[in-house]
Scaffold this active site. Sequence first.
Site, mmCIF file in Angstrom:
data_model
loop_
_atom_site.group_PDB
_atom_site.id
_atom_site.type_symbol
_atom_site.label_atom_id
_atom_site.label_comp_id
_atom_site.label_asym_id
_atom_site.label_seq_id
_atom_site.Cartn_x
_atom_site.Cartn_y
_atom_site.Cartn_z
ATOM 1 N N CYS A 297 2.045 0.512 12.006
ATOM 2 C CA CYS A 297 3.287 1.175 11.723
ATOM 3 C C CYS A 297 3.495 2.301 12.598
ATOM 4 O O CYS A 297 4.685 2.957 12.740
ATOM 5 C CB CYS A 297 3.051 2.080 10.262
ATOM 6 S SG CYS A 297 1.882 0.934 9.357
ATOM 7 N N SER B 73 -3.665 -3.266 -0.411
ATOM 8 C CA SER B 73 -2.382 -4.065 -0.143
ATOM 9 C C SER B 73 -2.854 -5.548 0.286
ATOM 10 O O SER B 73 -3.992 -5.744 0.864
ATOM 11 C CB SER B 73 -2.108 -3.337 1.177
ATOM 12 O OG SER B 73 -1.013 -4.072 1.769
ATOM 13 N N ALA B 74 -2.169 -6.559 -0.175
ATOM 14 C CA ALA B 74 -2.367 -7.977 -0.050
ATOM 15 C C ALA B 74 -2.435 -8.464 1.421
ATOM 16 O O ALA B 74 -3.350 -9.377 1.836
ATOM 17 C CB ALA B 74 -1.639 -8.663 -0.931
ATOM 18 N N HIS B 75 -1.504 -7.847 2.165
ATOM 19 C CA HIS B 75 -1.651 -8.434 3.623
ATOM 20 C C HIS B 75 -2.746 -8.192 4.542
ATOM 21 O O HIS B 75 -2.806 -8.822 5.444
ATOM 22 C CB HIS B 75 -0.156 -8.174 4.342
ATOM 23 C CG HIS B 75 -0.085 -6.820 4.840
ATOM 24 N ND1 HIS B 75 -0.024 -6.597 6.140
ATOM 25 C CD2 HIS B 75 0.384 -5.677 4.172
ATOM 26 C CE1 HIS B 75 0.224 -5.097 6.232
ATOM 27 N NE2 HIS B 75 0.498 -4.760 5.040
ATOM 28 N N ASN C 286 -7.548 3.358 9.528
ATOM 29 C CA ASN C 286 -7.020 2.288 10.315
ATOM 30 C C ASN C 286 -7.053 2.279 11.698
ATOM 31 O O ASN C 286 -6.800 1.074 12.161
ATOM 32 C CB ASN C 286 -5.584 1.994 9.521
ATOM 33 C CG ASN C 286 -4.783 3.319 9.951
ATOM 34 O OD1 ASN C 286 -5.079 4.400 9.236
ATOM 35 N ND2 ASN C 286 -3.423 2.991 10.396
ATOM 36 N N GLN D 96 -7.734 -0.335 4.086
ATOM 37 C CA GLN D 96 -8.390 -1.093 5.010
ATOM 38 C C GLN D 96 -9.778 -1.290 4.344
ATOM 39 O O GLN D 96 -10.553 -1.952 5.189
ATOM 40 C CB GLN D 96 -8.413 -0.137 6.274
ATOM 41 C CG GLN D 96 -6.969 0.006 6.913
ATOM 42 C CD GLN D 96 -6.716 -1.111 7.780
ATOM 43 O OE1 GLN D 96 -7.478 -2.268 8.076
ATOM 44 N NE2 GLN D 96 -5.408 -1.061 8.161
ATOM 45 N N GLY E 182 0.997 -1.210 0.058
ATOM 46 C CA GLY E 182 -0.115 0.102 0.090
ATOM 47 C C GLY E 182 0.877 1.198 0.048
ATOM 48 O O GLY E 182 0.623 2.341 -0.598
HETATM 49 N N1 PLP Z 1 -2.863 2.792 4.215
HETATM 50 C C1 PLP Z 1 -3.699 2.335 5.310
HETATM 51 C C2 PLP Z 1 -4.769 2.868 5.645
HETATM 52 C C3 PLP Z 1 -3.130 1.139 6.065
HETATM 53 O O1 PLP Z 1 -3.789 0.674 7.276
HETATM 54 C C4 PLP Z 1 -1.805 0.621 5.720
HETATM 55 C C5 PLP Z 1 -1.181 -0.502 6.423
HETATM 56 O O2 PLP Z 1 -1.300 -0.538 7.606
HETATM 57 C C6 PLP Z 1 -1.222 1.406 4.374
HETATM 58 C C7 PLP Z 1 -1.582 2.317 3.843
HETATM 59 C C8 PLP Z 1 0.094 0.746 4.089
HETATM 60 O O3 PLP Z 1 0.160 -0.503 3.403
HETATM 61 P P1 PLP Z 1 1.346 -1.497 3.402
HETATM 62 O O4 PLP Z 1 1.526 -2.003 4.744
HETATM 63 O O5 PLP Z 1 0.923 -2.419 2.433
HETATM 64 O O6 PLP Z 1 2.595 -0.607 3.059
#
Ligand code: PLP
Length: 381
Positions: A322, A198-200, A148, A178, A72
Site C-alpha cells: 500500500c 483480511s482474507a487475501h 507488515n 499479518q 482489513g
Molecule cells: N493491516 C496490515 C498489517 C496490513 O498488512 C494490511 C495490508 O497490507 C492491512 C492492514 C490492510 O488490509 P486490506 O488490504 O485487507 O485492506
Amino acid sequence: MNSEIYFDNSATTKPYNEVMEVLQKNFEEFYNPSAIYKNAVEVSKQTDLVRERILKSINAEKGDGLIFTSGGTEAINLAIKSSVRKNKNIVTTAYEHDATIKTVDFLQSEGYEIRKVMPNKDKGIEIEDIIAQIDENTSIVSVMFVNNETGHTIDIHRLGKLIKKSNPKTLFHIDAVQAYMKIKIDVKDAHADFLSISAHKIHSLKGTGALYSKNIQRLKPIIHGGGQELGVRAGTENVPGILAFGKAVEIGSRDFDKNGEHLSEIKKYFLEKLQNIEHCRINSPQNSANHILNVSFLGVPSEILLHTLESKGIFVSSGSACSSKKKESHVLKALGLKDDAVKTAIRFSFSAFNTKAEVDKVCDVLSNALGEIRTITKFRG
Ligand code: PLP
C-alpha cells in the site's frame, strides 16, 4: 506461475485451488442471503458457518461477534471509529499500517487526541511504553500484532492483560492482518475487544475481511443502508469472498503447525545464505514473524534492485504494497534506521508454497545483481 518466484506474500497471497472450487460452486448457487426462499437461506447458513469457523480459530467465546467487511482496512476503521469518544484519547504506535495511521490522523484533524508510541530501534515497540500512555481518558489502544514491513511482533496477549489492568474501560483493538493463520491468536487470553483480519493474506480473495467484536453493540456503522451483518455493515454481503475466506481458514487451521515450521525453515535458510552477501543489513529482529524478512542492501536503491529482480522473474517489495508509491517507509524511519538503510530496504515475504530451491535462486541472482550495480555506482561500503 511456473518459473516465477513470488516472495511478496505480505502484499497478497495466491488463492488455494480449493478456494477457486468454492467460488465456482457459489457462482452456481448465487442467491442473496437476505432472501427468504430455501436456496437463499442455505447461502445465509453457509456464511454463518464461516463466521463460526473464524470465531473458533481465534478462541472467541459464545456470544462474541464477527462482522464481514471489505478487508482489513475497513475492519480497522470500524473498530477505531466505533470507539472514539469526545475528550478522550487514542493510543497507537508510529509504525502501524496506513489503515490505522491514516484513520487516527483523520480523527486527530477532527479534534481527538492521538498518542503514538515510538518503536525502540532494537526491540521494536515496548509494551511498557504503550501502557505508560494509557490514562483514565484512553478510549482505545490499537496496535498491530505483526508489522507488515519488518515482521516485528508485539506480545498482544501480555499487552491486553496490562491494558485492562491499567484501565478496564479502555478498549483493545488488534490489527492481526499479518498474524492471522501464522501466529496463534487467542482473543480471550488477549482481552481483545476487536481484532481485524483480511482474507487475501491467507490465500483467499482480495476485498474480504472481518472484524471480531467482543460486543457487537459497541460497533457504530460507518456504511449505512440495509440491515445486513446484524445492522452494523450495510450492503449485500460478498458471499463468494466470505465462503472462499472460510475455505482458506479451514486449510490454514489444518496446516497451521506444518506451515509454521516450513516458513521458519525458509527464513532461517535465507538468513544463512545472506551471510555470503556483502553489505546487507537485516532489519527484521531475530524474533520477528516467520514469513517476513526485511533487508537493506547498502549502496543499491530498493527500486533498482526490485526491478532487476523482476527482470529475472522474482517478485519482492520495497515496503508495504500500500505504501509502494510513497517515497520512504514510515516504519523503517520510526525504527530509527539511517537514510541509506531506509532507501535500500527490500521486503521478502514467504508463504507455504515457497521452497529452499527458490531461496537458492534468489540469492544467486542477488549476488550477481548487487555486484553489477555496486560496480556501476562505485559503492565500496
Ligand atoms: N493491516 C496490515 C498489517 C496490513 O498488512 C494490511 C495490508 O497490507 C492491512 C492492514 C490492510 O488490509 P486490506 O488490504 O485487507 O485492506
